[in-house]
Structures are given as C-alpha cells and as structure tokens.
Design a protein around this motif. Structure first.
Motif, PDB file in Angstrom:
ATOM      1  N   ALA A   1      17.186  20.820  35.216  1.00 13.50           N
ATOM      2  CA  ALA A   1      18.529  21.419  35.109  1.00 13.50           C
ATOM      3  C   ALA A   1      19.602  20.333  35.203  1.00 13.50           C
ATOM      4  CB  ALA A   1      18.726  22.453  36.219  1.00 13.50           C
ATOM      5  N   GLU A   2      19.414  19.395  36.123  1.00 11.51           N
ATOM      6  CA  GLU A   2      20.402  18.306  36.262  1.00 11.51           C
ATOM      7  C   GLU A   2      20.440  17.444  35.001  1.00 11.51           C
ATOM      8  OE1 GLU A   2      19.856  17.970  41.103  1.00 11.51           O
ATOM      9  OE2 GLU A   2      18.891  16.480  39.805  1.00 11.51           O
TER      10      GLU A   2
ATOM     11  N   ASP B   1      19.597  18.293  31.955  1.00 19.31           N
ATOM     12  CA  ASP B   1      20.210  19.057  30.859  1.00 19.31           C
ATOM     13  C   ASP B   1      21.735  18.988  30.968  1.00 19.31           C
ATOM     14  OD1 ASP B   1      17.782  19.687  29.783  1.00 19.31           O
ATOM     15  OD2 ASP B   1      17.701  21.728  30.589  1.00 19.31           O
ATOM     16  N   THR B   2      22.238  19.126  32.196  1.00 19.91           N
ATOM     17  CA  THR B   2      23.689  19.038  32.409  1.00 19.91           C
ATOM     18  C   THR B   2      24.185  17.634  32.040  1.00 19.91           C
ATOM     19  OG1 THR B   2      23.522  20.601  34.225  1.00 19.91           O
ATOM     20  CG2 THR B   2      25.511  19.247  34.177  1.00 19.91           C
ATOM     21  N   ILE B   3      23.467  16.617  32.486  1.00 25.75           N
ATOM     22  CA  ILE B   3      23.873  15.229  32.228  1.00 25.75           C
ATOM     23  C   ILE B   3      23.930  14.947  30.722  1.00 25.75           C
ATOM     24  CG2 ILE B   3      22.994  12.839  32.408  1.00 25.75           C
ATOM     25  CD1 ILE B   3      22.140  13.568  35.308  1.00 25.75           C
ATOM     26  N   LYS B   4      22.914  15.400  29.992  1.00 28.08           N
ATOM     27  CA  LYS B   4      22.883  15.145  28.533  1.00 28.08           C
ATOM     28  C   LYS B   4      24.050  15.855  27.843  1.00 28.08           C
ATOM     29  CE  LYS B   4      18.507  16.345  28.008  1.00 28.08           C
ATOM     30  NZ  LYS B   4      17.240  16.693  27.368  1.00 28.08           N
ATOM     31  N   ASP B   5      24.258  17.102  28.228  1.00 30.14           N
ATOM     32  CA  ASP B   5      25.340  17.881  27.644  1.00 30.14           C
ATOM     33  C   ASP B   5      26.697  17.194  27.914  1.00 30.14           C
ATOM     34  OD1 ASP B   5      26.416  20.240  26.470  1.00 30.14           O
ATOM     35  OD2 ASP B   5      27.025  20.880  28.473  1.00 30.14           O
ATOM     36  N   LEU B   6      26.894  16.763  29.166  1.00 29.07           N
ATOM     37  CA  LEU B   6      28.159  16.100  29.524  1.00 29.07           C
ATOM     38  C   LEU B   6      28.301  14.783  28.773  1.00 29.07           C
ATOM     39  CD1 LEU B   6      28.309  16.731  33.398  1.00 29.07           C
ATOM     40  CD2 LEU B   6      29.760  17.765  31.647  1.00 29.07           C
TER      41      LEU B   6
ATOM     42  N   LYS C   1      25.405  13.729  42.558  1.00 32.84           N
ATOM     43  CA  LYS C   1      25.542  15.083  43.102  1.00 32.84           C
ATOM     44  C   LYS C   1      26.583  15.067  44.207  1.00 32.84           C
ATOM     45  CE  LYS C   1      21.063  15.646  43.345  1.00 32.84           C
ATOM     46  NZ  LYS C   1      19.763  16.140  43.806  1.00 32.84           N
TER      47      LYS C   1
ATOM     48  N   LYS D   1      26.676  20.034  43.087  1.00 33.25           N
ATOM     49  CA  LYS D   1      26.928  20.021  41.635  1.00 33.25           C
ATOM     50  C   LYS D   1      26.889  18.605  41.080  1.00 33.25           C
ATOM     51  CE  LYS D   1      29.895  24.087  41.561  1.00 33.25           C
ATOM     52  NZ  LYS D   1      31.306  24.416  41.750  1.00 33.25           N
ATOM     53  N   VAL D   2      26.660  18.510  39.769  1.00 39.33           N
ATOM     54  CA  VAL D   2      26.625  17.204  39.098  1.00 39.33           C
ATOM     55  C   VAL D   2      28.040  16.813  38.656  1.00 39.33           C
ATOM     56  CG1 VAL D   2      25.806  15.981  37.031  1.00 39.33           C
ATOM     57  CG2 VAL D   2      24.243  17.470  38.308  1.00 39.33           C
ATOM     58  N   TYR D   3      28.442  15.604  39.014  1.00 37.59           N
ATOM     59  CA  TYR D   3      29.751  15.064  38.615  1.00 37.59           C
ATOM     60  C   TYR D   3      29.558  13.715  37.928  1.00 37.59           C
ATOM     61  CZ  TYR D   3      31.865  18.424  41.826  1.00 37.59           C
ATOM     62  OH  TYR D   3      32.253  19.580  42.456  1.00 37.59           O
TER      63      TYR D   3
END
Ligand code: 5GP
Length: 238
Positions: free
Chosen positions: A146-147, A149-154, A182, A187-189
C-alpha cells in the motif's frame, strides 16, 4: 520554534528536535558531496539557496494536493518540517536520459525518454545506494504494498507538476530523486528536499546544466547555476 538537540547530520543537512515531538528543524548546509561522499567540497550560499528553492517546490506541491513534510521556512537556512520515519527507498524519476541511465542503457545524454521512468534505489551509504526493484522492497520489508503504491502514484504526479511548472521557467526537468517517509500519523509524506542537489535542471534553449552536475563534473559556475534556478523560480517567467 527553536532547535533543541541535533538528531542527525547528513551530507547536506542537519536535523534538530524541537519542543514539538512531531516536528523537526532541517538546517541546510553549504557542504557538497558527490560519488557517495568520495568528492567533497563547499558551494558558497548553497544552504540558503537550497532551503529557499526546496521550499518553493514543496509549497507548489502542497498547493497541488501532494502531502509533504513542509510546515514553514523559519529563516534563510532553516525549515520546520513534520518529523518523518524515512522509508529507505530513494525514488528517481527521469524524463531525459542522463547520468546513470545513459550509462546503463547506452543512451546518449539528452535523449528524450518516450515515457517517464521510475527507478528505486536502496538508501544505504554503506552499499552506495544500489538499484532495487519492488520485489527487493517487499523481501526486505522496506515498505508495504500500500505504501509503495502511494509512493509510485505520488512520484508520477510530482513529476507532472514539476515538469509543467519548470517548462514555464525555461527549464527542462531531466531527472530527480525523491524520498518519502511516514509521519507520526502513519501516513506517507514527501520528505527530504527538491533542489539542484537532487535534480538535473537544463536550460530549455541552451541545455546548459543548472544543477549539481556542475560540481560533480567540475564545470565551474556552480553557485551561479543554483542562483539562476532560484531567480527563475521567483520570477514570473524565464
Ligand atoms: P543518477 O542515477 O543519474 O546518478 O541520478 C539521477 C537523479 O537523481 C539525479 O538528478 C541525481 O541528482 C539524483 N540522485 C540520485 N541519487 C542521489 C543521491 O543519493 N543524492 C542526491 N543528492 N541526488 C541523487
């Protein structure tokens, strides 16, 4: 907000604790290193220039909905940020071939890539940041699915935002490195910095290098290049 204790000293920045346990102060230094610390030097005014340049990029990204660690710039060299638990995966985004991809794939520097390329590197000074893929990340539990996926999208969104913003300033965004972490809320920043230390910026017309490659490759006019980037970012246009 005051600095209390130095928590960490990196190659280009120092991190201090503050009275707020969720926030740290990042102090940008003039020290410059390259080739995993083998080449060392100083770039006059770099701390101030990168603190400002990075703050401009992070403010832009926040405005566009990217979650970042930025709270506020406190003075010329110091920036207040959210405290992050840094994920040990460096993300490199590339639009034009240069540096290690040019070498690895035998491409001429300056070749436009048909699509943006995302690469992962393991953040380890000891190992010299080796390139890794998603399977290495899961095997070493550097980040969850999940992290990641978020990183790639961002990372792709950040690339789009920066390419468009910089094109308007007469700058080609060749490639850049991002770090994520985190927050205390889990949350991922986006963390670290976005500056001529971590990006390749070329003048769109002349293709002159306006970034740390001037230091890495002894091209001279290093401080002038960083100043030129700040001037263009602050100006309404190139
Ligand atoms: P390359 O893999 O071609 O050497 O670097 C690609 C891009 O990522 C360049 O813009 C470079 O500045 C940035 N980059 C990659 N790794 C690092 C690193 O460890 N430190 C810094 N400052 N930039 C990096």
């Amino acid at each position: 907000m005051e600095k209390i204790e130095m928590l960490y000293e990196g190659k280009a920045k120092k991190i201090y604790s503050t009275e707020d346990t969720d926030k740290v102060i990042v102090e940008y230094k003039d020290d410059a290193t390259a080739f995993n610390g083998e080449k060392k030097g100083q770039i006059s005014e770099k701390g101030k220039l990168n603190a400002k340049i990075s703050t401009i990029f992070f403010e832009l990204l926040e405005q566009k909905g990217i979650p970042t660690h930025l709270v506020e710039q406190l003075n010329e060299t110091d920036v207040l940020t959210k405290k992050l638990d840094i994920i040990l995966v460096e993300v490199v985004m590339r639009n034009i071939a240069a540096g290690s991809i040019a070498k690895r794939l035998g491409l001429e520097e300056g070749t436009e890539l048909k699509k943006p390329v995302l690469e992962f590197y393991y953040k380890s000074d000891e190992l010299g940041d080796p390139m890794i893929n998603e399977y290495h990340i899961y095997a070493e539990e550097l980040a969850s699915k999940a992290e990641l996926d978020t990183i790639k999208d961002l990372a792709f969104k950040i690339n789009e935002i920066l390419v468009e913003f910089l094109a308007d300033k007469g700058i080609d965004l060749v490639d850049f490195k991002l770090e994520f972490g985190k927050g205390t809320d889990g949350k991922v920043y986006l963390g670290d910095e976005i500056s001529p230390d971590t990006c390749r910026f070329w003048d769109s017309k002349t293709k002159k290098k306006l970034d740390k490659d001037r230091f890495r490759r002894d091209l001279g006019e290093v401080e002038g290049a960083y100043q030129e980037i700040l001037k263009r970012l602050e100006g309404s246009n190139s």
